[in-house]
Design an enzyme around this catalytic site. Structure first.
Site, PDB file in Angstrom:
ATOM      1  N   ASP A 114       0.814  -1.223   0.000  1.00 23.94           N
ATOM      2  CA  ASP A 114       0.000   0.000   0.000  1.00 23.94           C
ATOM      3  C   ASP A 114       0.842   1.266   0.000  1.00 23.94           C
ATOM      4  O   ASP A 114       2.023   1.265   0.371  1.00 23.94           O
ATOM      5  CB  ASP A 114      -0.972   0.012   1.174  1.00 23.94           C
ATOM      6  CG  ASP A 114      -0.277   0.015   2.533  1.00 23.94           C
ATOM      7  OD1 ASP A 114       0.766  -0.661   2.661  1.00 23.94           O
ATOM      8  OD2 ASP A 114      -0.772   0.664   3.465  1.00 23.94           O
ATOM      9  N   GLU A 139      -0.085  -1.273   5.599  1.00 25.53           N
ATOM     10  CA  GLU A 139       0.944  -0.878   6.551  1.00 25.53           C
ATOM     11  C   GLU A 139       0.828   0.594   6.906  1.00 25.53           C
ATOM     12  O   GLU A 139       1.235   1.009   7.997  1.00 25.53           O
ATOM     13  CB  GLU A 139       2.336  -1.162   5.964  1.00 25.53           C
ATOM     14  CG  GLU A 139       3.492  -1.008   6.940  1.00 25.53           C
ATOM     15  CD  GLU A 139       4.072   0.403   6.985  1.00 25.53           C
ATOM     16  OE1 GLU A 139       4.881   0.672   7.901  1.00 25.53           O
ATOM     17  OE2 GLU A 139       3.738   1.232   6.119  1.00 25.53           O
TER      18      GLU A 139
END
Length: 364
Positions: free
Chosen positions: A75, A133
């Site tokens: 991400d 994350e």
């Protein structure tokens, strides 16, 4: 441009650009996860591949004495007019270029090299691509894997490919966030003596926090510079300018050296909040010690031959450390420009990270 699926892994710079071109803001990593899985199945079929949500785990099964996890998150933070990759010579601009599409390109290339020459590997390797994350910890892909299929992440050592600007970043800071509330009593602002202003009550604590100078703490020869910041303050009644506020809250974030426990760090903040009526812990995560004397950590540092710095900030190395697995951060890109509009990564840093990790694994 070509695509993630058919780009030659020997061109890590170009592969990074292809990865940037696939949007993967937090909670929206599914497309990139599918592409990573498909590429691994096509180009590294000898690796055991598992998929949990938008987390892809690929493992060698060579029977080596030690296993090393290499991990990277899929991400990115939200785009800031930088979603489209742009090449300027040997510099690649774009969302996630440093944090951490360059690292993902390195992981894909390493997985394919392990398939091509498995006998050369010093250790069994697990390569994990994980989601979420960059958002609240409850969404973190590594957390999800540890909670549901922890054996997939069994390891003796882990490397997180966070951007480290050409150095190894050992350990990481812990983080604690506390919310302090100050109570008051409502009254009309024309007659404030009939109430008690909660915002005014908070000013002494706010001034104390603003004056506070954080420490620098040496741990295993590395200097961890700590921080303490008021990150939010709220008070008053929305739209009511004639009411003495009966409540004020402030949130305080502390990044602490890994020599302290979460409880010690929390208590250090609580002392500064003396005078608040209520204190609540909003977030708490332990740090990770550098662990530089661990044989695998020492071997890694020796083989890559790079400087070792303390990690200022929290990363998933702490998640491994809490399970007894020593871990370090090492990846392409500069952490100081991560999440900025001008985020970029250089060809040299991507290739340097691949060369160092390949040498450590034994597939250089």
């Amino acid at each position: 441009m070509t695509s993630v699926l058919d780009h030659d892994a020997r061109d890590l710079f170009g592969l990074t650009a292809e990865l940037i071109a696939v949007p993967s803001e937090s909670h929206h990593e599914a497309e990139l996860a599918r592409l990573v899985e498909r590429r691994l199945r096509e180009r590294a079929p000898s690796l055991a591949i598992d998929v949990l949500g938008s987390n892809v785990i690929a493992r060698t099964q060579l029977g080596r004495d030690r296993r090393v996890v290499l991990g990277g998150h899929l991400d990115t933070v939200p785009a800031n007019e930088n979603a489209t990759p742009r090449v300027d010579g040997d510099v690649l601009h774009g969302l996630g270029s440093a944090d951490m599409k360059g690292g993902l390109a390195v992981l894909l290339a390493l997985a394919e090299a392990l398939h091509a020459d498995p006998d050369a590997a010093h250790h069994d390797i697990t390569v994990v691509f994980y989601e979420c994350e960059e958002v609240a910890d409850r969404f973190n892909g590594l957390r999800h894997i540890f909670e549901t299929e922890a054996s997939l992440l069994d390891a003796d050592f882990a490397v997180l490919l966070e951007p480290t600007a050409g150095a190894v970043e050992a350990g990481c800071q812990g983080v604690v966030v506390l919310e302090a509330r100050f109570d008051g009593e409502r009254a009309h602002t024309a007659r404030p003596w009939m109430g008690r202003n909660a915002i005014h009550r908070a000013t002494d604590v706010l001034a104390r926090l603003a004056r506070h100078e954080t420490d620098g703490v040496d741990v295993d020869g590395l200097h961890y510079r700590e921080s303490l910041q008021v990150v939010r303050i709220e008070g008053g009644i929305a739209g009511k300018f004639n009411v003495v506020p009966d409540g004020c809250t402030m949130a305080i974030g502390r990044r602490f050296a890994p020599c302290y426990s979460e409880a010690e760090a929390e208590n250090q903040v609580r002392v500064l909040l003396d005078g608040a009526d209520h204190i609540e812990v909003l977030q708490s995560q332990p740090g990770a010690l550098p662990n530089l004397t661990n044989p695998l950590v020492a071997d890694f540092v020796d083989r890559v031959g790079l400087d070792v710095h303390p990690k200022l900030g929290w990363t998933d190395v702490a998640r491994f450390a809490s399970r007894g697995v020593p871990a370090v951060n090492f990846g392409p890109g500069d952490p100081e420009i991560a999440h900025t509009q001008g985020e970029h990564v250089t060809r040299e840093s991507i290739e340097q990270a691949y060369t160092a990790l390949a040498a450590f694994i034994g597939i250089a």
